[in-house]
Design a protein around this motif. Structure first.
Motif, PDB file in Angstrom:
ATOM      1  N   ALA A  58      12.334  31.453  69.097  1.00  0.00           N
ATOM      2  CA  ALA A  58      12.922  32.628  69.728  1.00  0.00           C
ATOM      3  C   ALA A  58      14.336  32.350  70.219  1.00  0.00           C
ATOM      4  N   GLY A  59      15.249  33.281  69.925  1.00  0.00           N
ATOM      5  CA  GLY A  59      16.597  33.232  70.459  1.00  0.00           C
ATOM      6  C   GLY A  59      17.547  32.285  69.765  1.00  0.00           C
ATOM      7  N   LEU A  60      17.114  31.633  68.681  1.00  0.00           N
ATOM      8  CA  LEU A  60      17.962  30.681  67.975  1.00  0.00           C
ATOM      9  C   LEU A  60      18.252  31.163  66.558  1.00  0.00           C
ATOM     10  N   TYR A  61      19.177  30.475  65.894  1.00  0.00           N
ATOM     11  CA  TYR A  61      19.410  30.720  64.472  1.00  0.00           C
ATOM     12  C   TYR A  61      18.387  29.890  63.720  1.00  0.00           C
ATOM     13  N   ASN A  62      17.532  30.559  62.936  1.00  0.00           N
ATOM     14  CA  ASN A  62      16.407  29.903  62.282  1.00  0.00           C
ATOM     15  C   ASN A  62      16.564  29.878  60.774  1.00  0.00           C
ATOM     16  N   VAL A  63      16.394  28.684  60.200  1.00  0.00           N
ATOM     17  CA  VAL A  63      16.447  28.488  58.756  1.00  0.00           C
ATOM     18  C   VAL A  63      15.032  28.182  58.275  1.00  0.00           C
ATOM     19  N   CYS A  64      14.632  28.832  57.202  1.00  0.00           N
ATOM     20  CA  CYS A  64      13.270  28.756  56.678  1.00  0.00           C
ATOM     21  C   CYS A  64      13.226  27.803  55.475  1.00  0.00           C
ATOM     22  N   TYR A  65      12.448  26.745  55.579  1.00  0.00           N
ATOM     23  CA  TYR A  65      12.351  25.741  54.513  1.00  0.00           C
ATOM     24  C   TYR A  65      11.304  26.135  53.481  1.00  0.00           C
ATOM     25  N   VAL A  66      11.686  26.098  52.201  1.00  0.00           N
ATOM     26  CA  VAL A  66      10.726  26.276  51.107  1.00  0.00           C
ATOM     27  C   VAL A  66      10.972  25.179  50.071  1.00  0.00           C
ATOM     28  N   ASN A  67       9.903  24.623  49.539  1.00  0.00           N
ATOM     29  CA  ASN A  67      10.018  23.626  48.475  1.00  0.00           C
ATOM     30  C   ASN A  67      10.084  24.396  47.169  1.00  0.00           C
ATOM     31  N   ALA A  68      11.281  24.659  46.684  1.00  0.00           N
ATOM     32  CA  ALA A  68      11.480  25.634  45.619  1.00  0.00           C
ATOM     33  C   ALA A  68      11.440  25.049  44.217  1.00  0.00           C
ATOM     34  N   PHE A  69      11.805  23.782  44.055  1.00  0.00           N
ATOM     35  CA  PHE A  69      11.961  23.199  42.726  1.00  0.00           C
ATOM     36  C   PHE A  69      10.833  22.235  42.372  1.00  0.00           C
ATOM     37  N   GLN A  70       9.973  21.935  43.331  1.00  0.00           N
ATOM     38  CA  GLN A  70       8.850  21.038  43.126  1.00  0.00           C
ATOM     39  C   GLN A  70       7.615  21.619  43.802  1.00  0.00           C
ATOM     40  N   ALA A  71       6.446  21.149  43.394  1.00  0.00           N
ATOM     41  CA  ALA A  71       5.183  21.610  43.986  1.00  0.00           C
ATOM     42  C   ALA A  71       4.752  20.613  45.055  1.00  0.00           C
ATOM     43  N   GLN A  72       4.517  21.097  46.272  1.00  0.00           N
ATOM     44  CA  GLN A  72       3.964  20.218  47.299  1.00  0.00           C
ATOM     45  C   GLN A  72       2.717  19.541  46.738  1.00  0.00           C
ATOM     46  N   SER A  73       2.531  18.255  47.037  1.00  0.00           N
ATOM     47  CA  SER A  73       1.415  17.511  46.447  1.00  0.00           C
ATOM     48  C   SER A  73       0.070  18.164  46.738  1.00  0.00           C
ATOM     49  N   GLU A  74      -0.085  18.713  47.952  1.00  0.00           N
ATOM     50  CA  GLU A  74      -1.359  19.337  48.309  1.00  0.00           C
ATOM     51  C   GLU A  74      -1.502  20.741  47.744  1.00  0.00           C
ATOM     52  N   ALA A  75      -0.427  21.290  47.151  1.00  0.00           N
ATOM     53  CA  ALA A  75      -0.465  22.660  46.638  1.00  0.00           C
ATOM     54  C   ALA A  75      -0.231  22.728  45.134  1.00  0.00           C
ATOM     55  N   GLU A  76      -0.287  21.594  44.459  1.00  0.00           N
ATOM     56  CA  GLU A  76      -0.008  21.580  43.023  1.00  0.00           C
ATOM     57  C   GLU A  76      -0.945  22.506  42.250  1.00  0.00           C
ATOM     58  N   GLN A 118       9.294   9.444  44.562  1.00  0.00           N
ATOM     59  CA  GLN A 118       9.310   9.138  45.987  1.00  0.00           C
ATOM     60  C   GLN A 118       8.235   9.903  46.747  1.00  0.00           C
ATOM     61  N   TRP A 119       8.069  11.190  46.434  1.00  0.00           N
ATOM     62  CA  TRP A 119       7.165  12.031  47.205  1.00  0.00           C
ATOM     63  C   TRP A 119       5.899  12.412  46.456  1.00  0.00           C
ATOM     64  N   GLY A 120       5.788  12.048  45.185  1.00  0.00           N
ATOM     65  CA  GLY A 120       4.577  12.366  44.424  1.00  0.00           C
ATOM     66  C   GLY A 120       4.402  13.848  44.172  1.00  0.00           C
ATOM     67  N   GLU A 121       5.501  14.566  44.062  1.00  0.00           N
ATOM     68  CA  GLU A 121       5.437  16.014  43.838  1.00  0.00           C
ATOM     69  C   GLU A 121       5.767  16.346  42.386  1.00  0.00           C
ATOM     70  N   ALA A 122       4.989  17.255  41.803  1.00  0.00           N
ATOM     71  CA  ALA A 122       5.244  17.678  40.435  1.00  0.00           C
ATOM     72  C   ALA A 122       6.499  18.536  40.376  1.00  0.00           C
ATOM     73  N   LEU A 123       7.348  18.265  39.390  1.00  0.00           N
ATOM     74  CA  LEU A 123       8.523  19.104  39.166  1.00  0.00           C
ATOM     75  C   LEU A 123       8.092  20.389  38.475  1.00  0.00           C
ATOM     76  N   LEU A 124       8.795  21.476  38.769  1.00  0.00           N
ATOM     77  CA  LEU A 124       8.505  22.758  38.138  1.00  0.00           C
ATOM     78  C   LEU A 124       9.354  22.930  36.891  1.00  0.00           C
ATOM     79  N   ASP A 125       8.796  23.603  35.895  1.00  0.00           N
ATOM     80  CA  ASP A 125       9.446  23.723  34.591  1.00  0.00           C
ATOM     81  C   ASP A 125      10.420  24.897  34.603  1.00  0.00           C
ATOM     82  N   LEU A 126      11.698  24.575  34.642  1.00  0.00           N
ATOM     83  CA  LEU A 126      12.767  25.577  34.744  1.00  0.00           C
ATOM     84  C   LEU A 126      13.619  25.622  33.482  1.00  0.00           C
ATOM     85  N   ARG A 127      13.061  25.194  32.355  1.00  0.00           N
ATOM     86  CA  ARG A 127      13.864  25.058  31.138  1.00  0.00           C
ATOM     87  C   ARG A 127      14.155  26.378  30.443  1.00  0.00           C
TER      88      ARG A 127
END
Length: 277
Positions: free
Chosen positions: A79-97, A118-127
């Protein structure tokens, strides 16, 4: 005019019903605002040289003096601050693959999923354009949620995942995808960040990016590259004492800089670390 009067009455009734439905839809579901990538007049980036905290590991009460906070899209804004929303957009979170369609995971010539080592996350296919648009449907839904919750901006992570794709993705794929996200963010009234990827900072206007979120630009001597492209609209996270010292000595009077533990642990938990210049 010849014909059955009941037919004419039915047609007239249908027309009226359609008009009423259109009116109700317009009132309850107004069209999304449009904003062309590269034009940032309708959105506001974070304030410059502001107290900053990176809370993607879990939300907690921002320390005194913090004006900008980044939190995961599943959290609520502060509340009352400038808030930035993080999304993992180019890879799949390991627990959400498994939440992604199997054909949207990047695969090598043997059909094996390509992971960020490094993080064990699957890359998303953007080809392909079709693939990018399907991935964007999911990510853009998160962006819509960020806007609905009251966030001011969005940070799509892993823009540089093409550098870890074993040559299967390239910078053009990443930029084509980020423009889909920047268009949606701006339509939702959100500013959008470039995350890392210093080599593409010079193309930020073409890609519709409003500010930068960097990790260890002090350690890797990249803060100047981001400042050249984004002015002082740079939020930097350092994870080492040496990197923090370098960032603060050169850029501490201009950029928003914080040191966090690598796991970005919430305050009160083991391993939590937060330092400022």
């Amino acid at each position: 005019m010849r014909g059955n009067p009941r037919t004419y009455l039915g047609v007239a009734a249908a027309v009226c019903a359609a008009a009423l439905l259109a009116w109700v839809t317009a009132r309850t579901h107004p069209p999304a605002r449009t904003h062309a990538p590269g034009k940032t007049g309708a959105v506001s980036p974070p304030p410059v040289h502001a107290g900053f905290d990176y809370q993607i590991g879990g939300p907690y009460t921002p320390p005194a003096g913090v004006r900008v906070v980044i939190r995961d899209h599943q959290a609520s804004p502060a509340a009352g601050l400038y808030n930035v929303c993080y999304v993992n957009a180019f890879q799949a979170q390991s627990e959400a693959e498994k939440e992604w369609d199997a054909d949207l995971l990047l695969r090598d010539s043997a059909g094996k999923v390509v992971y960020d080592d490094q993080w064990g996350e699957a890359l998303l296919d953007l080809r392909t354009d079709a693939g990018r648009r399907r991935v964007a449907m999911k990510v853009n839904a998160w962006i819509d949620e960020c806007a609905a919750k009251g966030f001011n901006a969005v940070e799509p992570d892993n823009y540089d995942s093409y550098t870890r794709s074993r040559g299967l993705l390239d910078a053009a794929d990443a930029q084509a995808f980020i423009t889909l996200l920047s268009g949606r963010a701006h339509a939702d009234g959100l500013a959008i960040a470039q995350k890392n990827t210093a080599e593409l900072a010079g193309s930020r206007r073409k890609n519709g990016l409003d500010f930068a979120v960097t990790e260890e630009c002090g350690r890797y001597d990249e803060c100047g590259t981001y400042a050249d492209a984004f002015g002082d609209h740079v939020l930097d996270i350092e994870y080492s004492g040496d990197g923090m010292a370098r960032a603060c000595s050169r850029w501490g009077r201009r950029l928003s800089i914080v040191r966090r533990d690598l796991a970005v642990s919430p305050a009160g938990s083991g391993g939590h670390l937060r330092r400022t210049c």
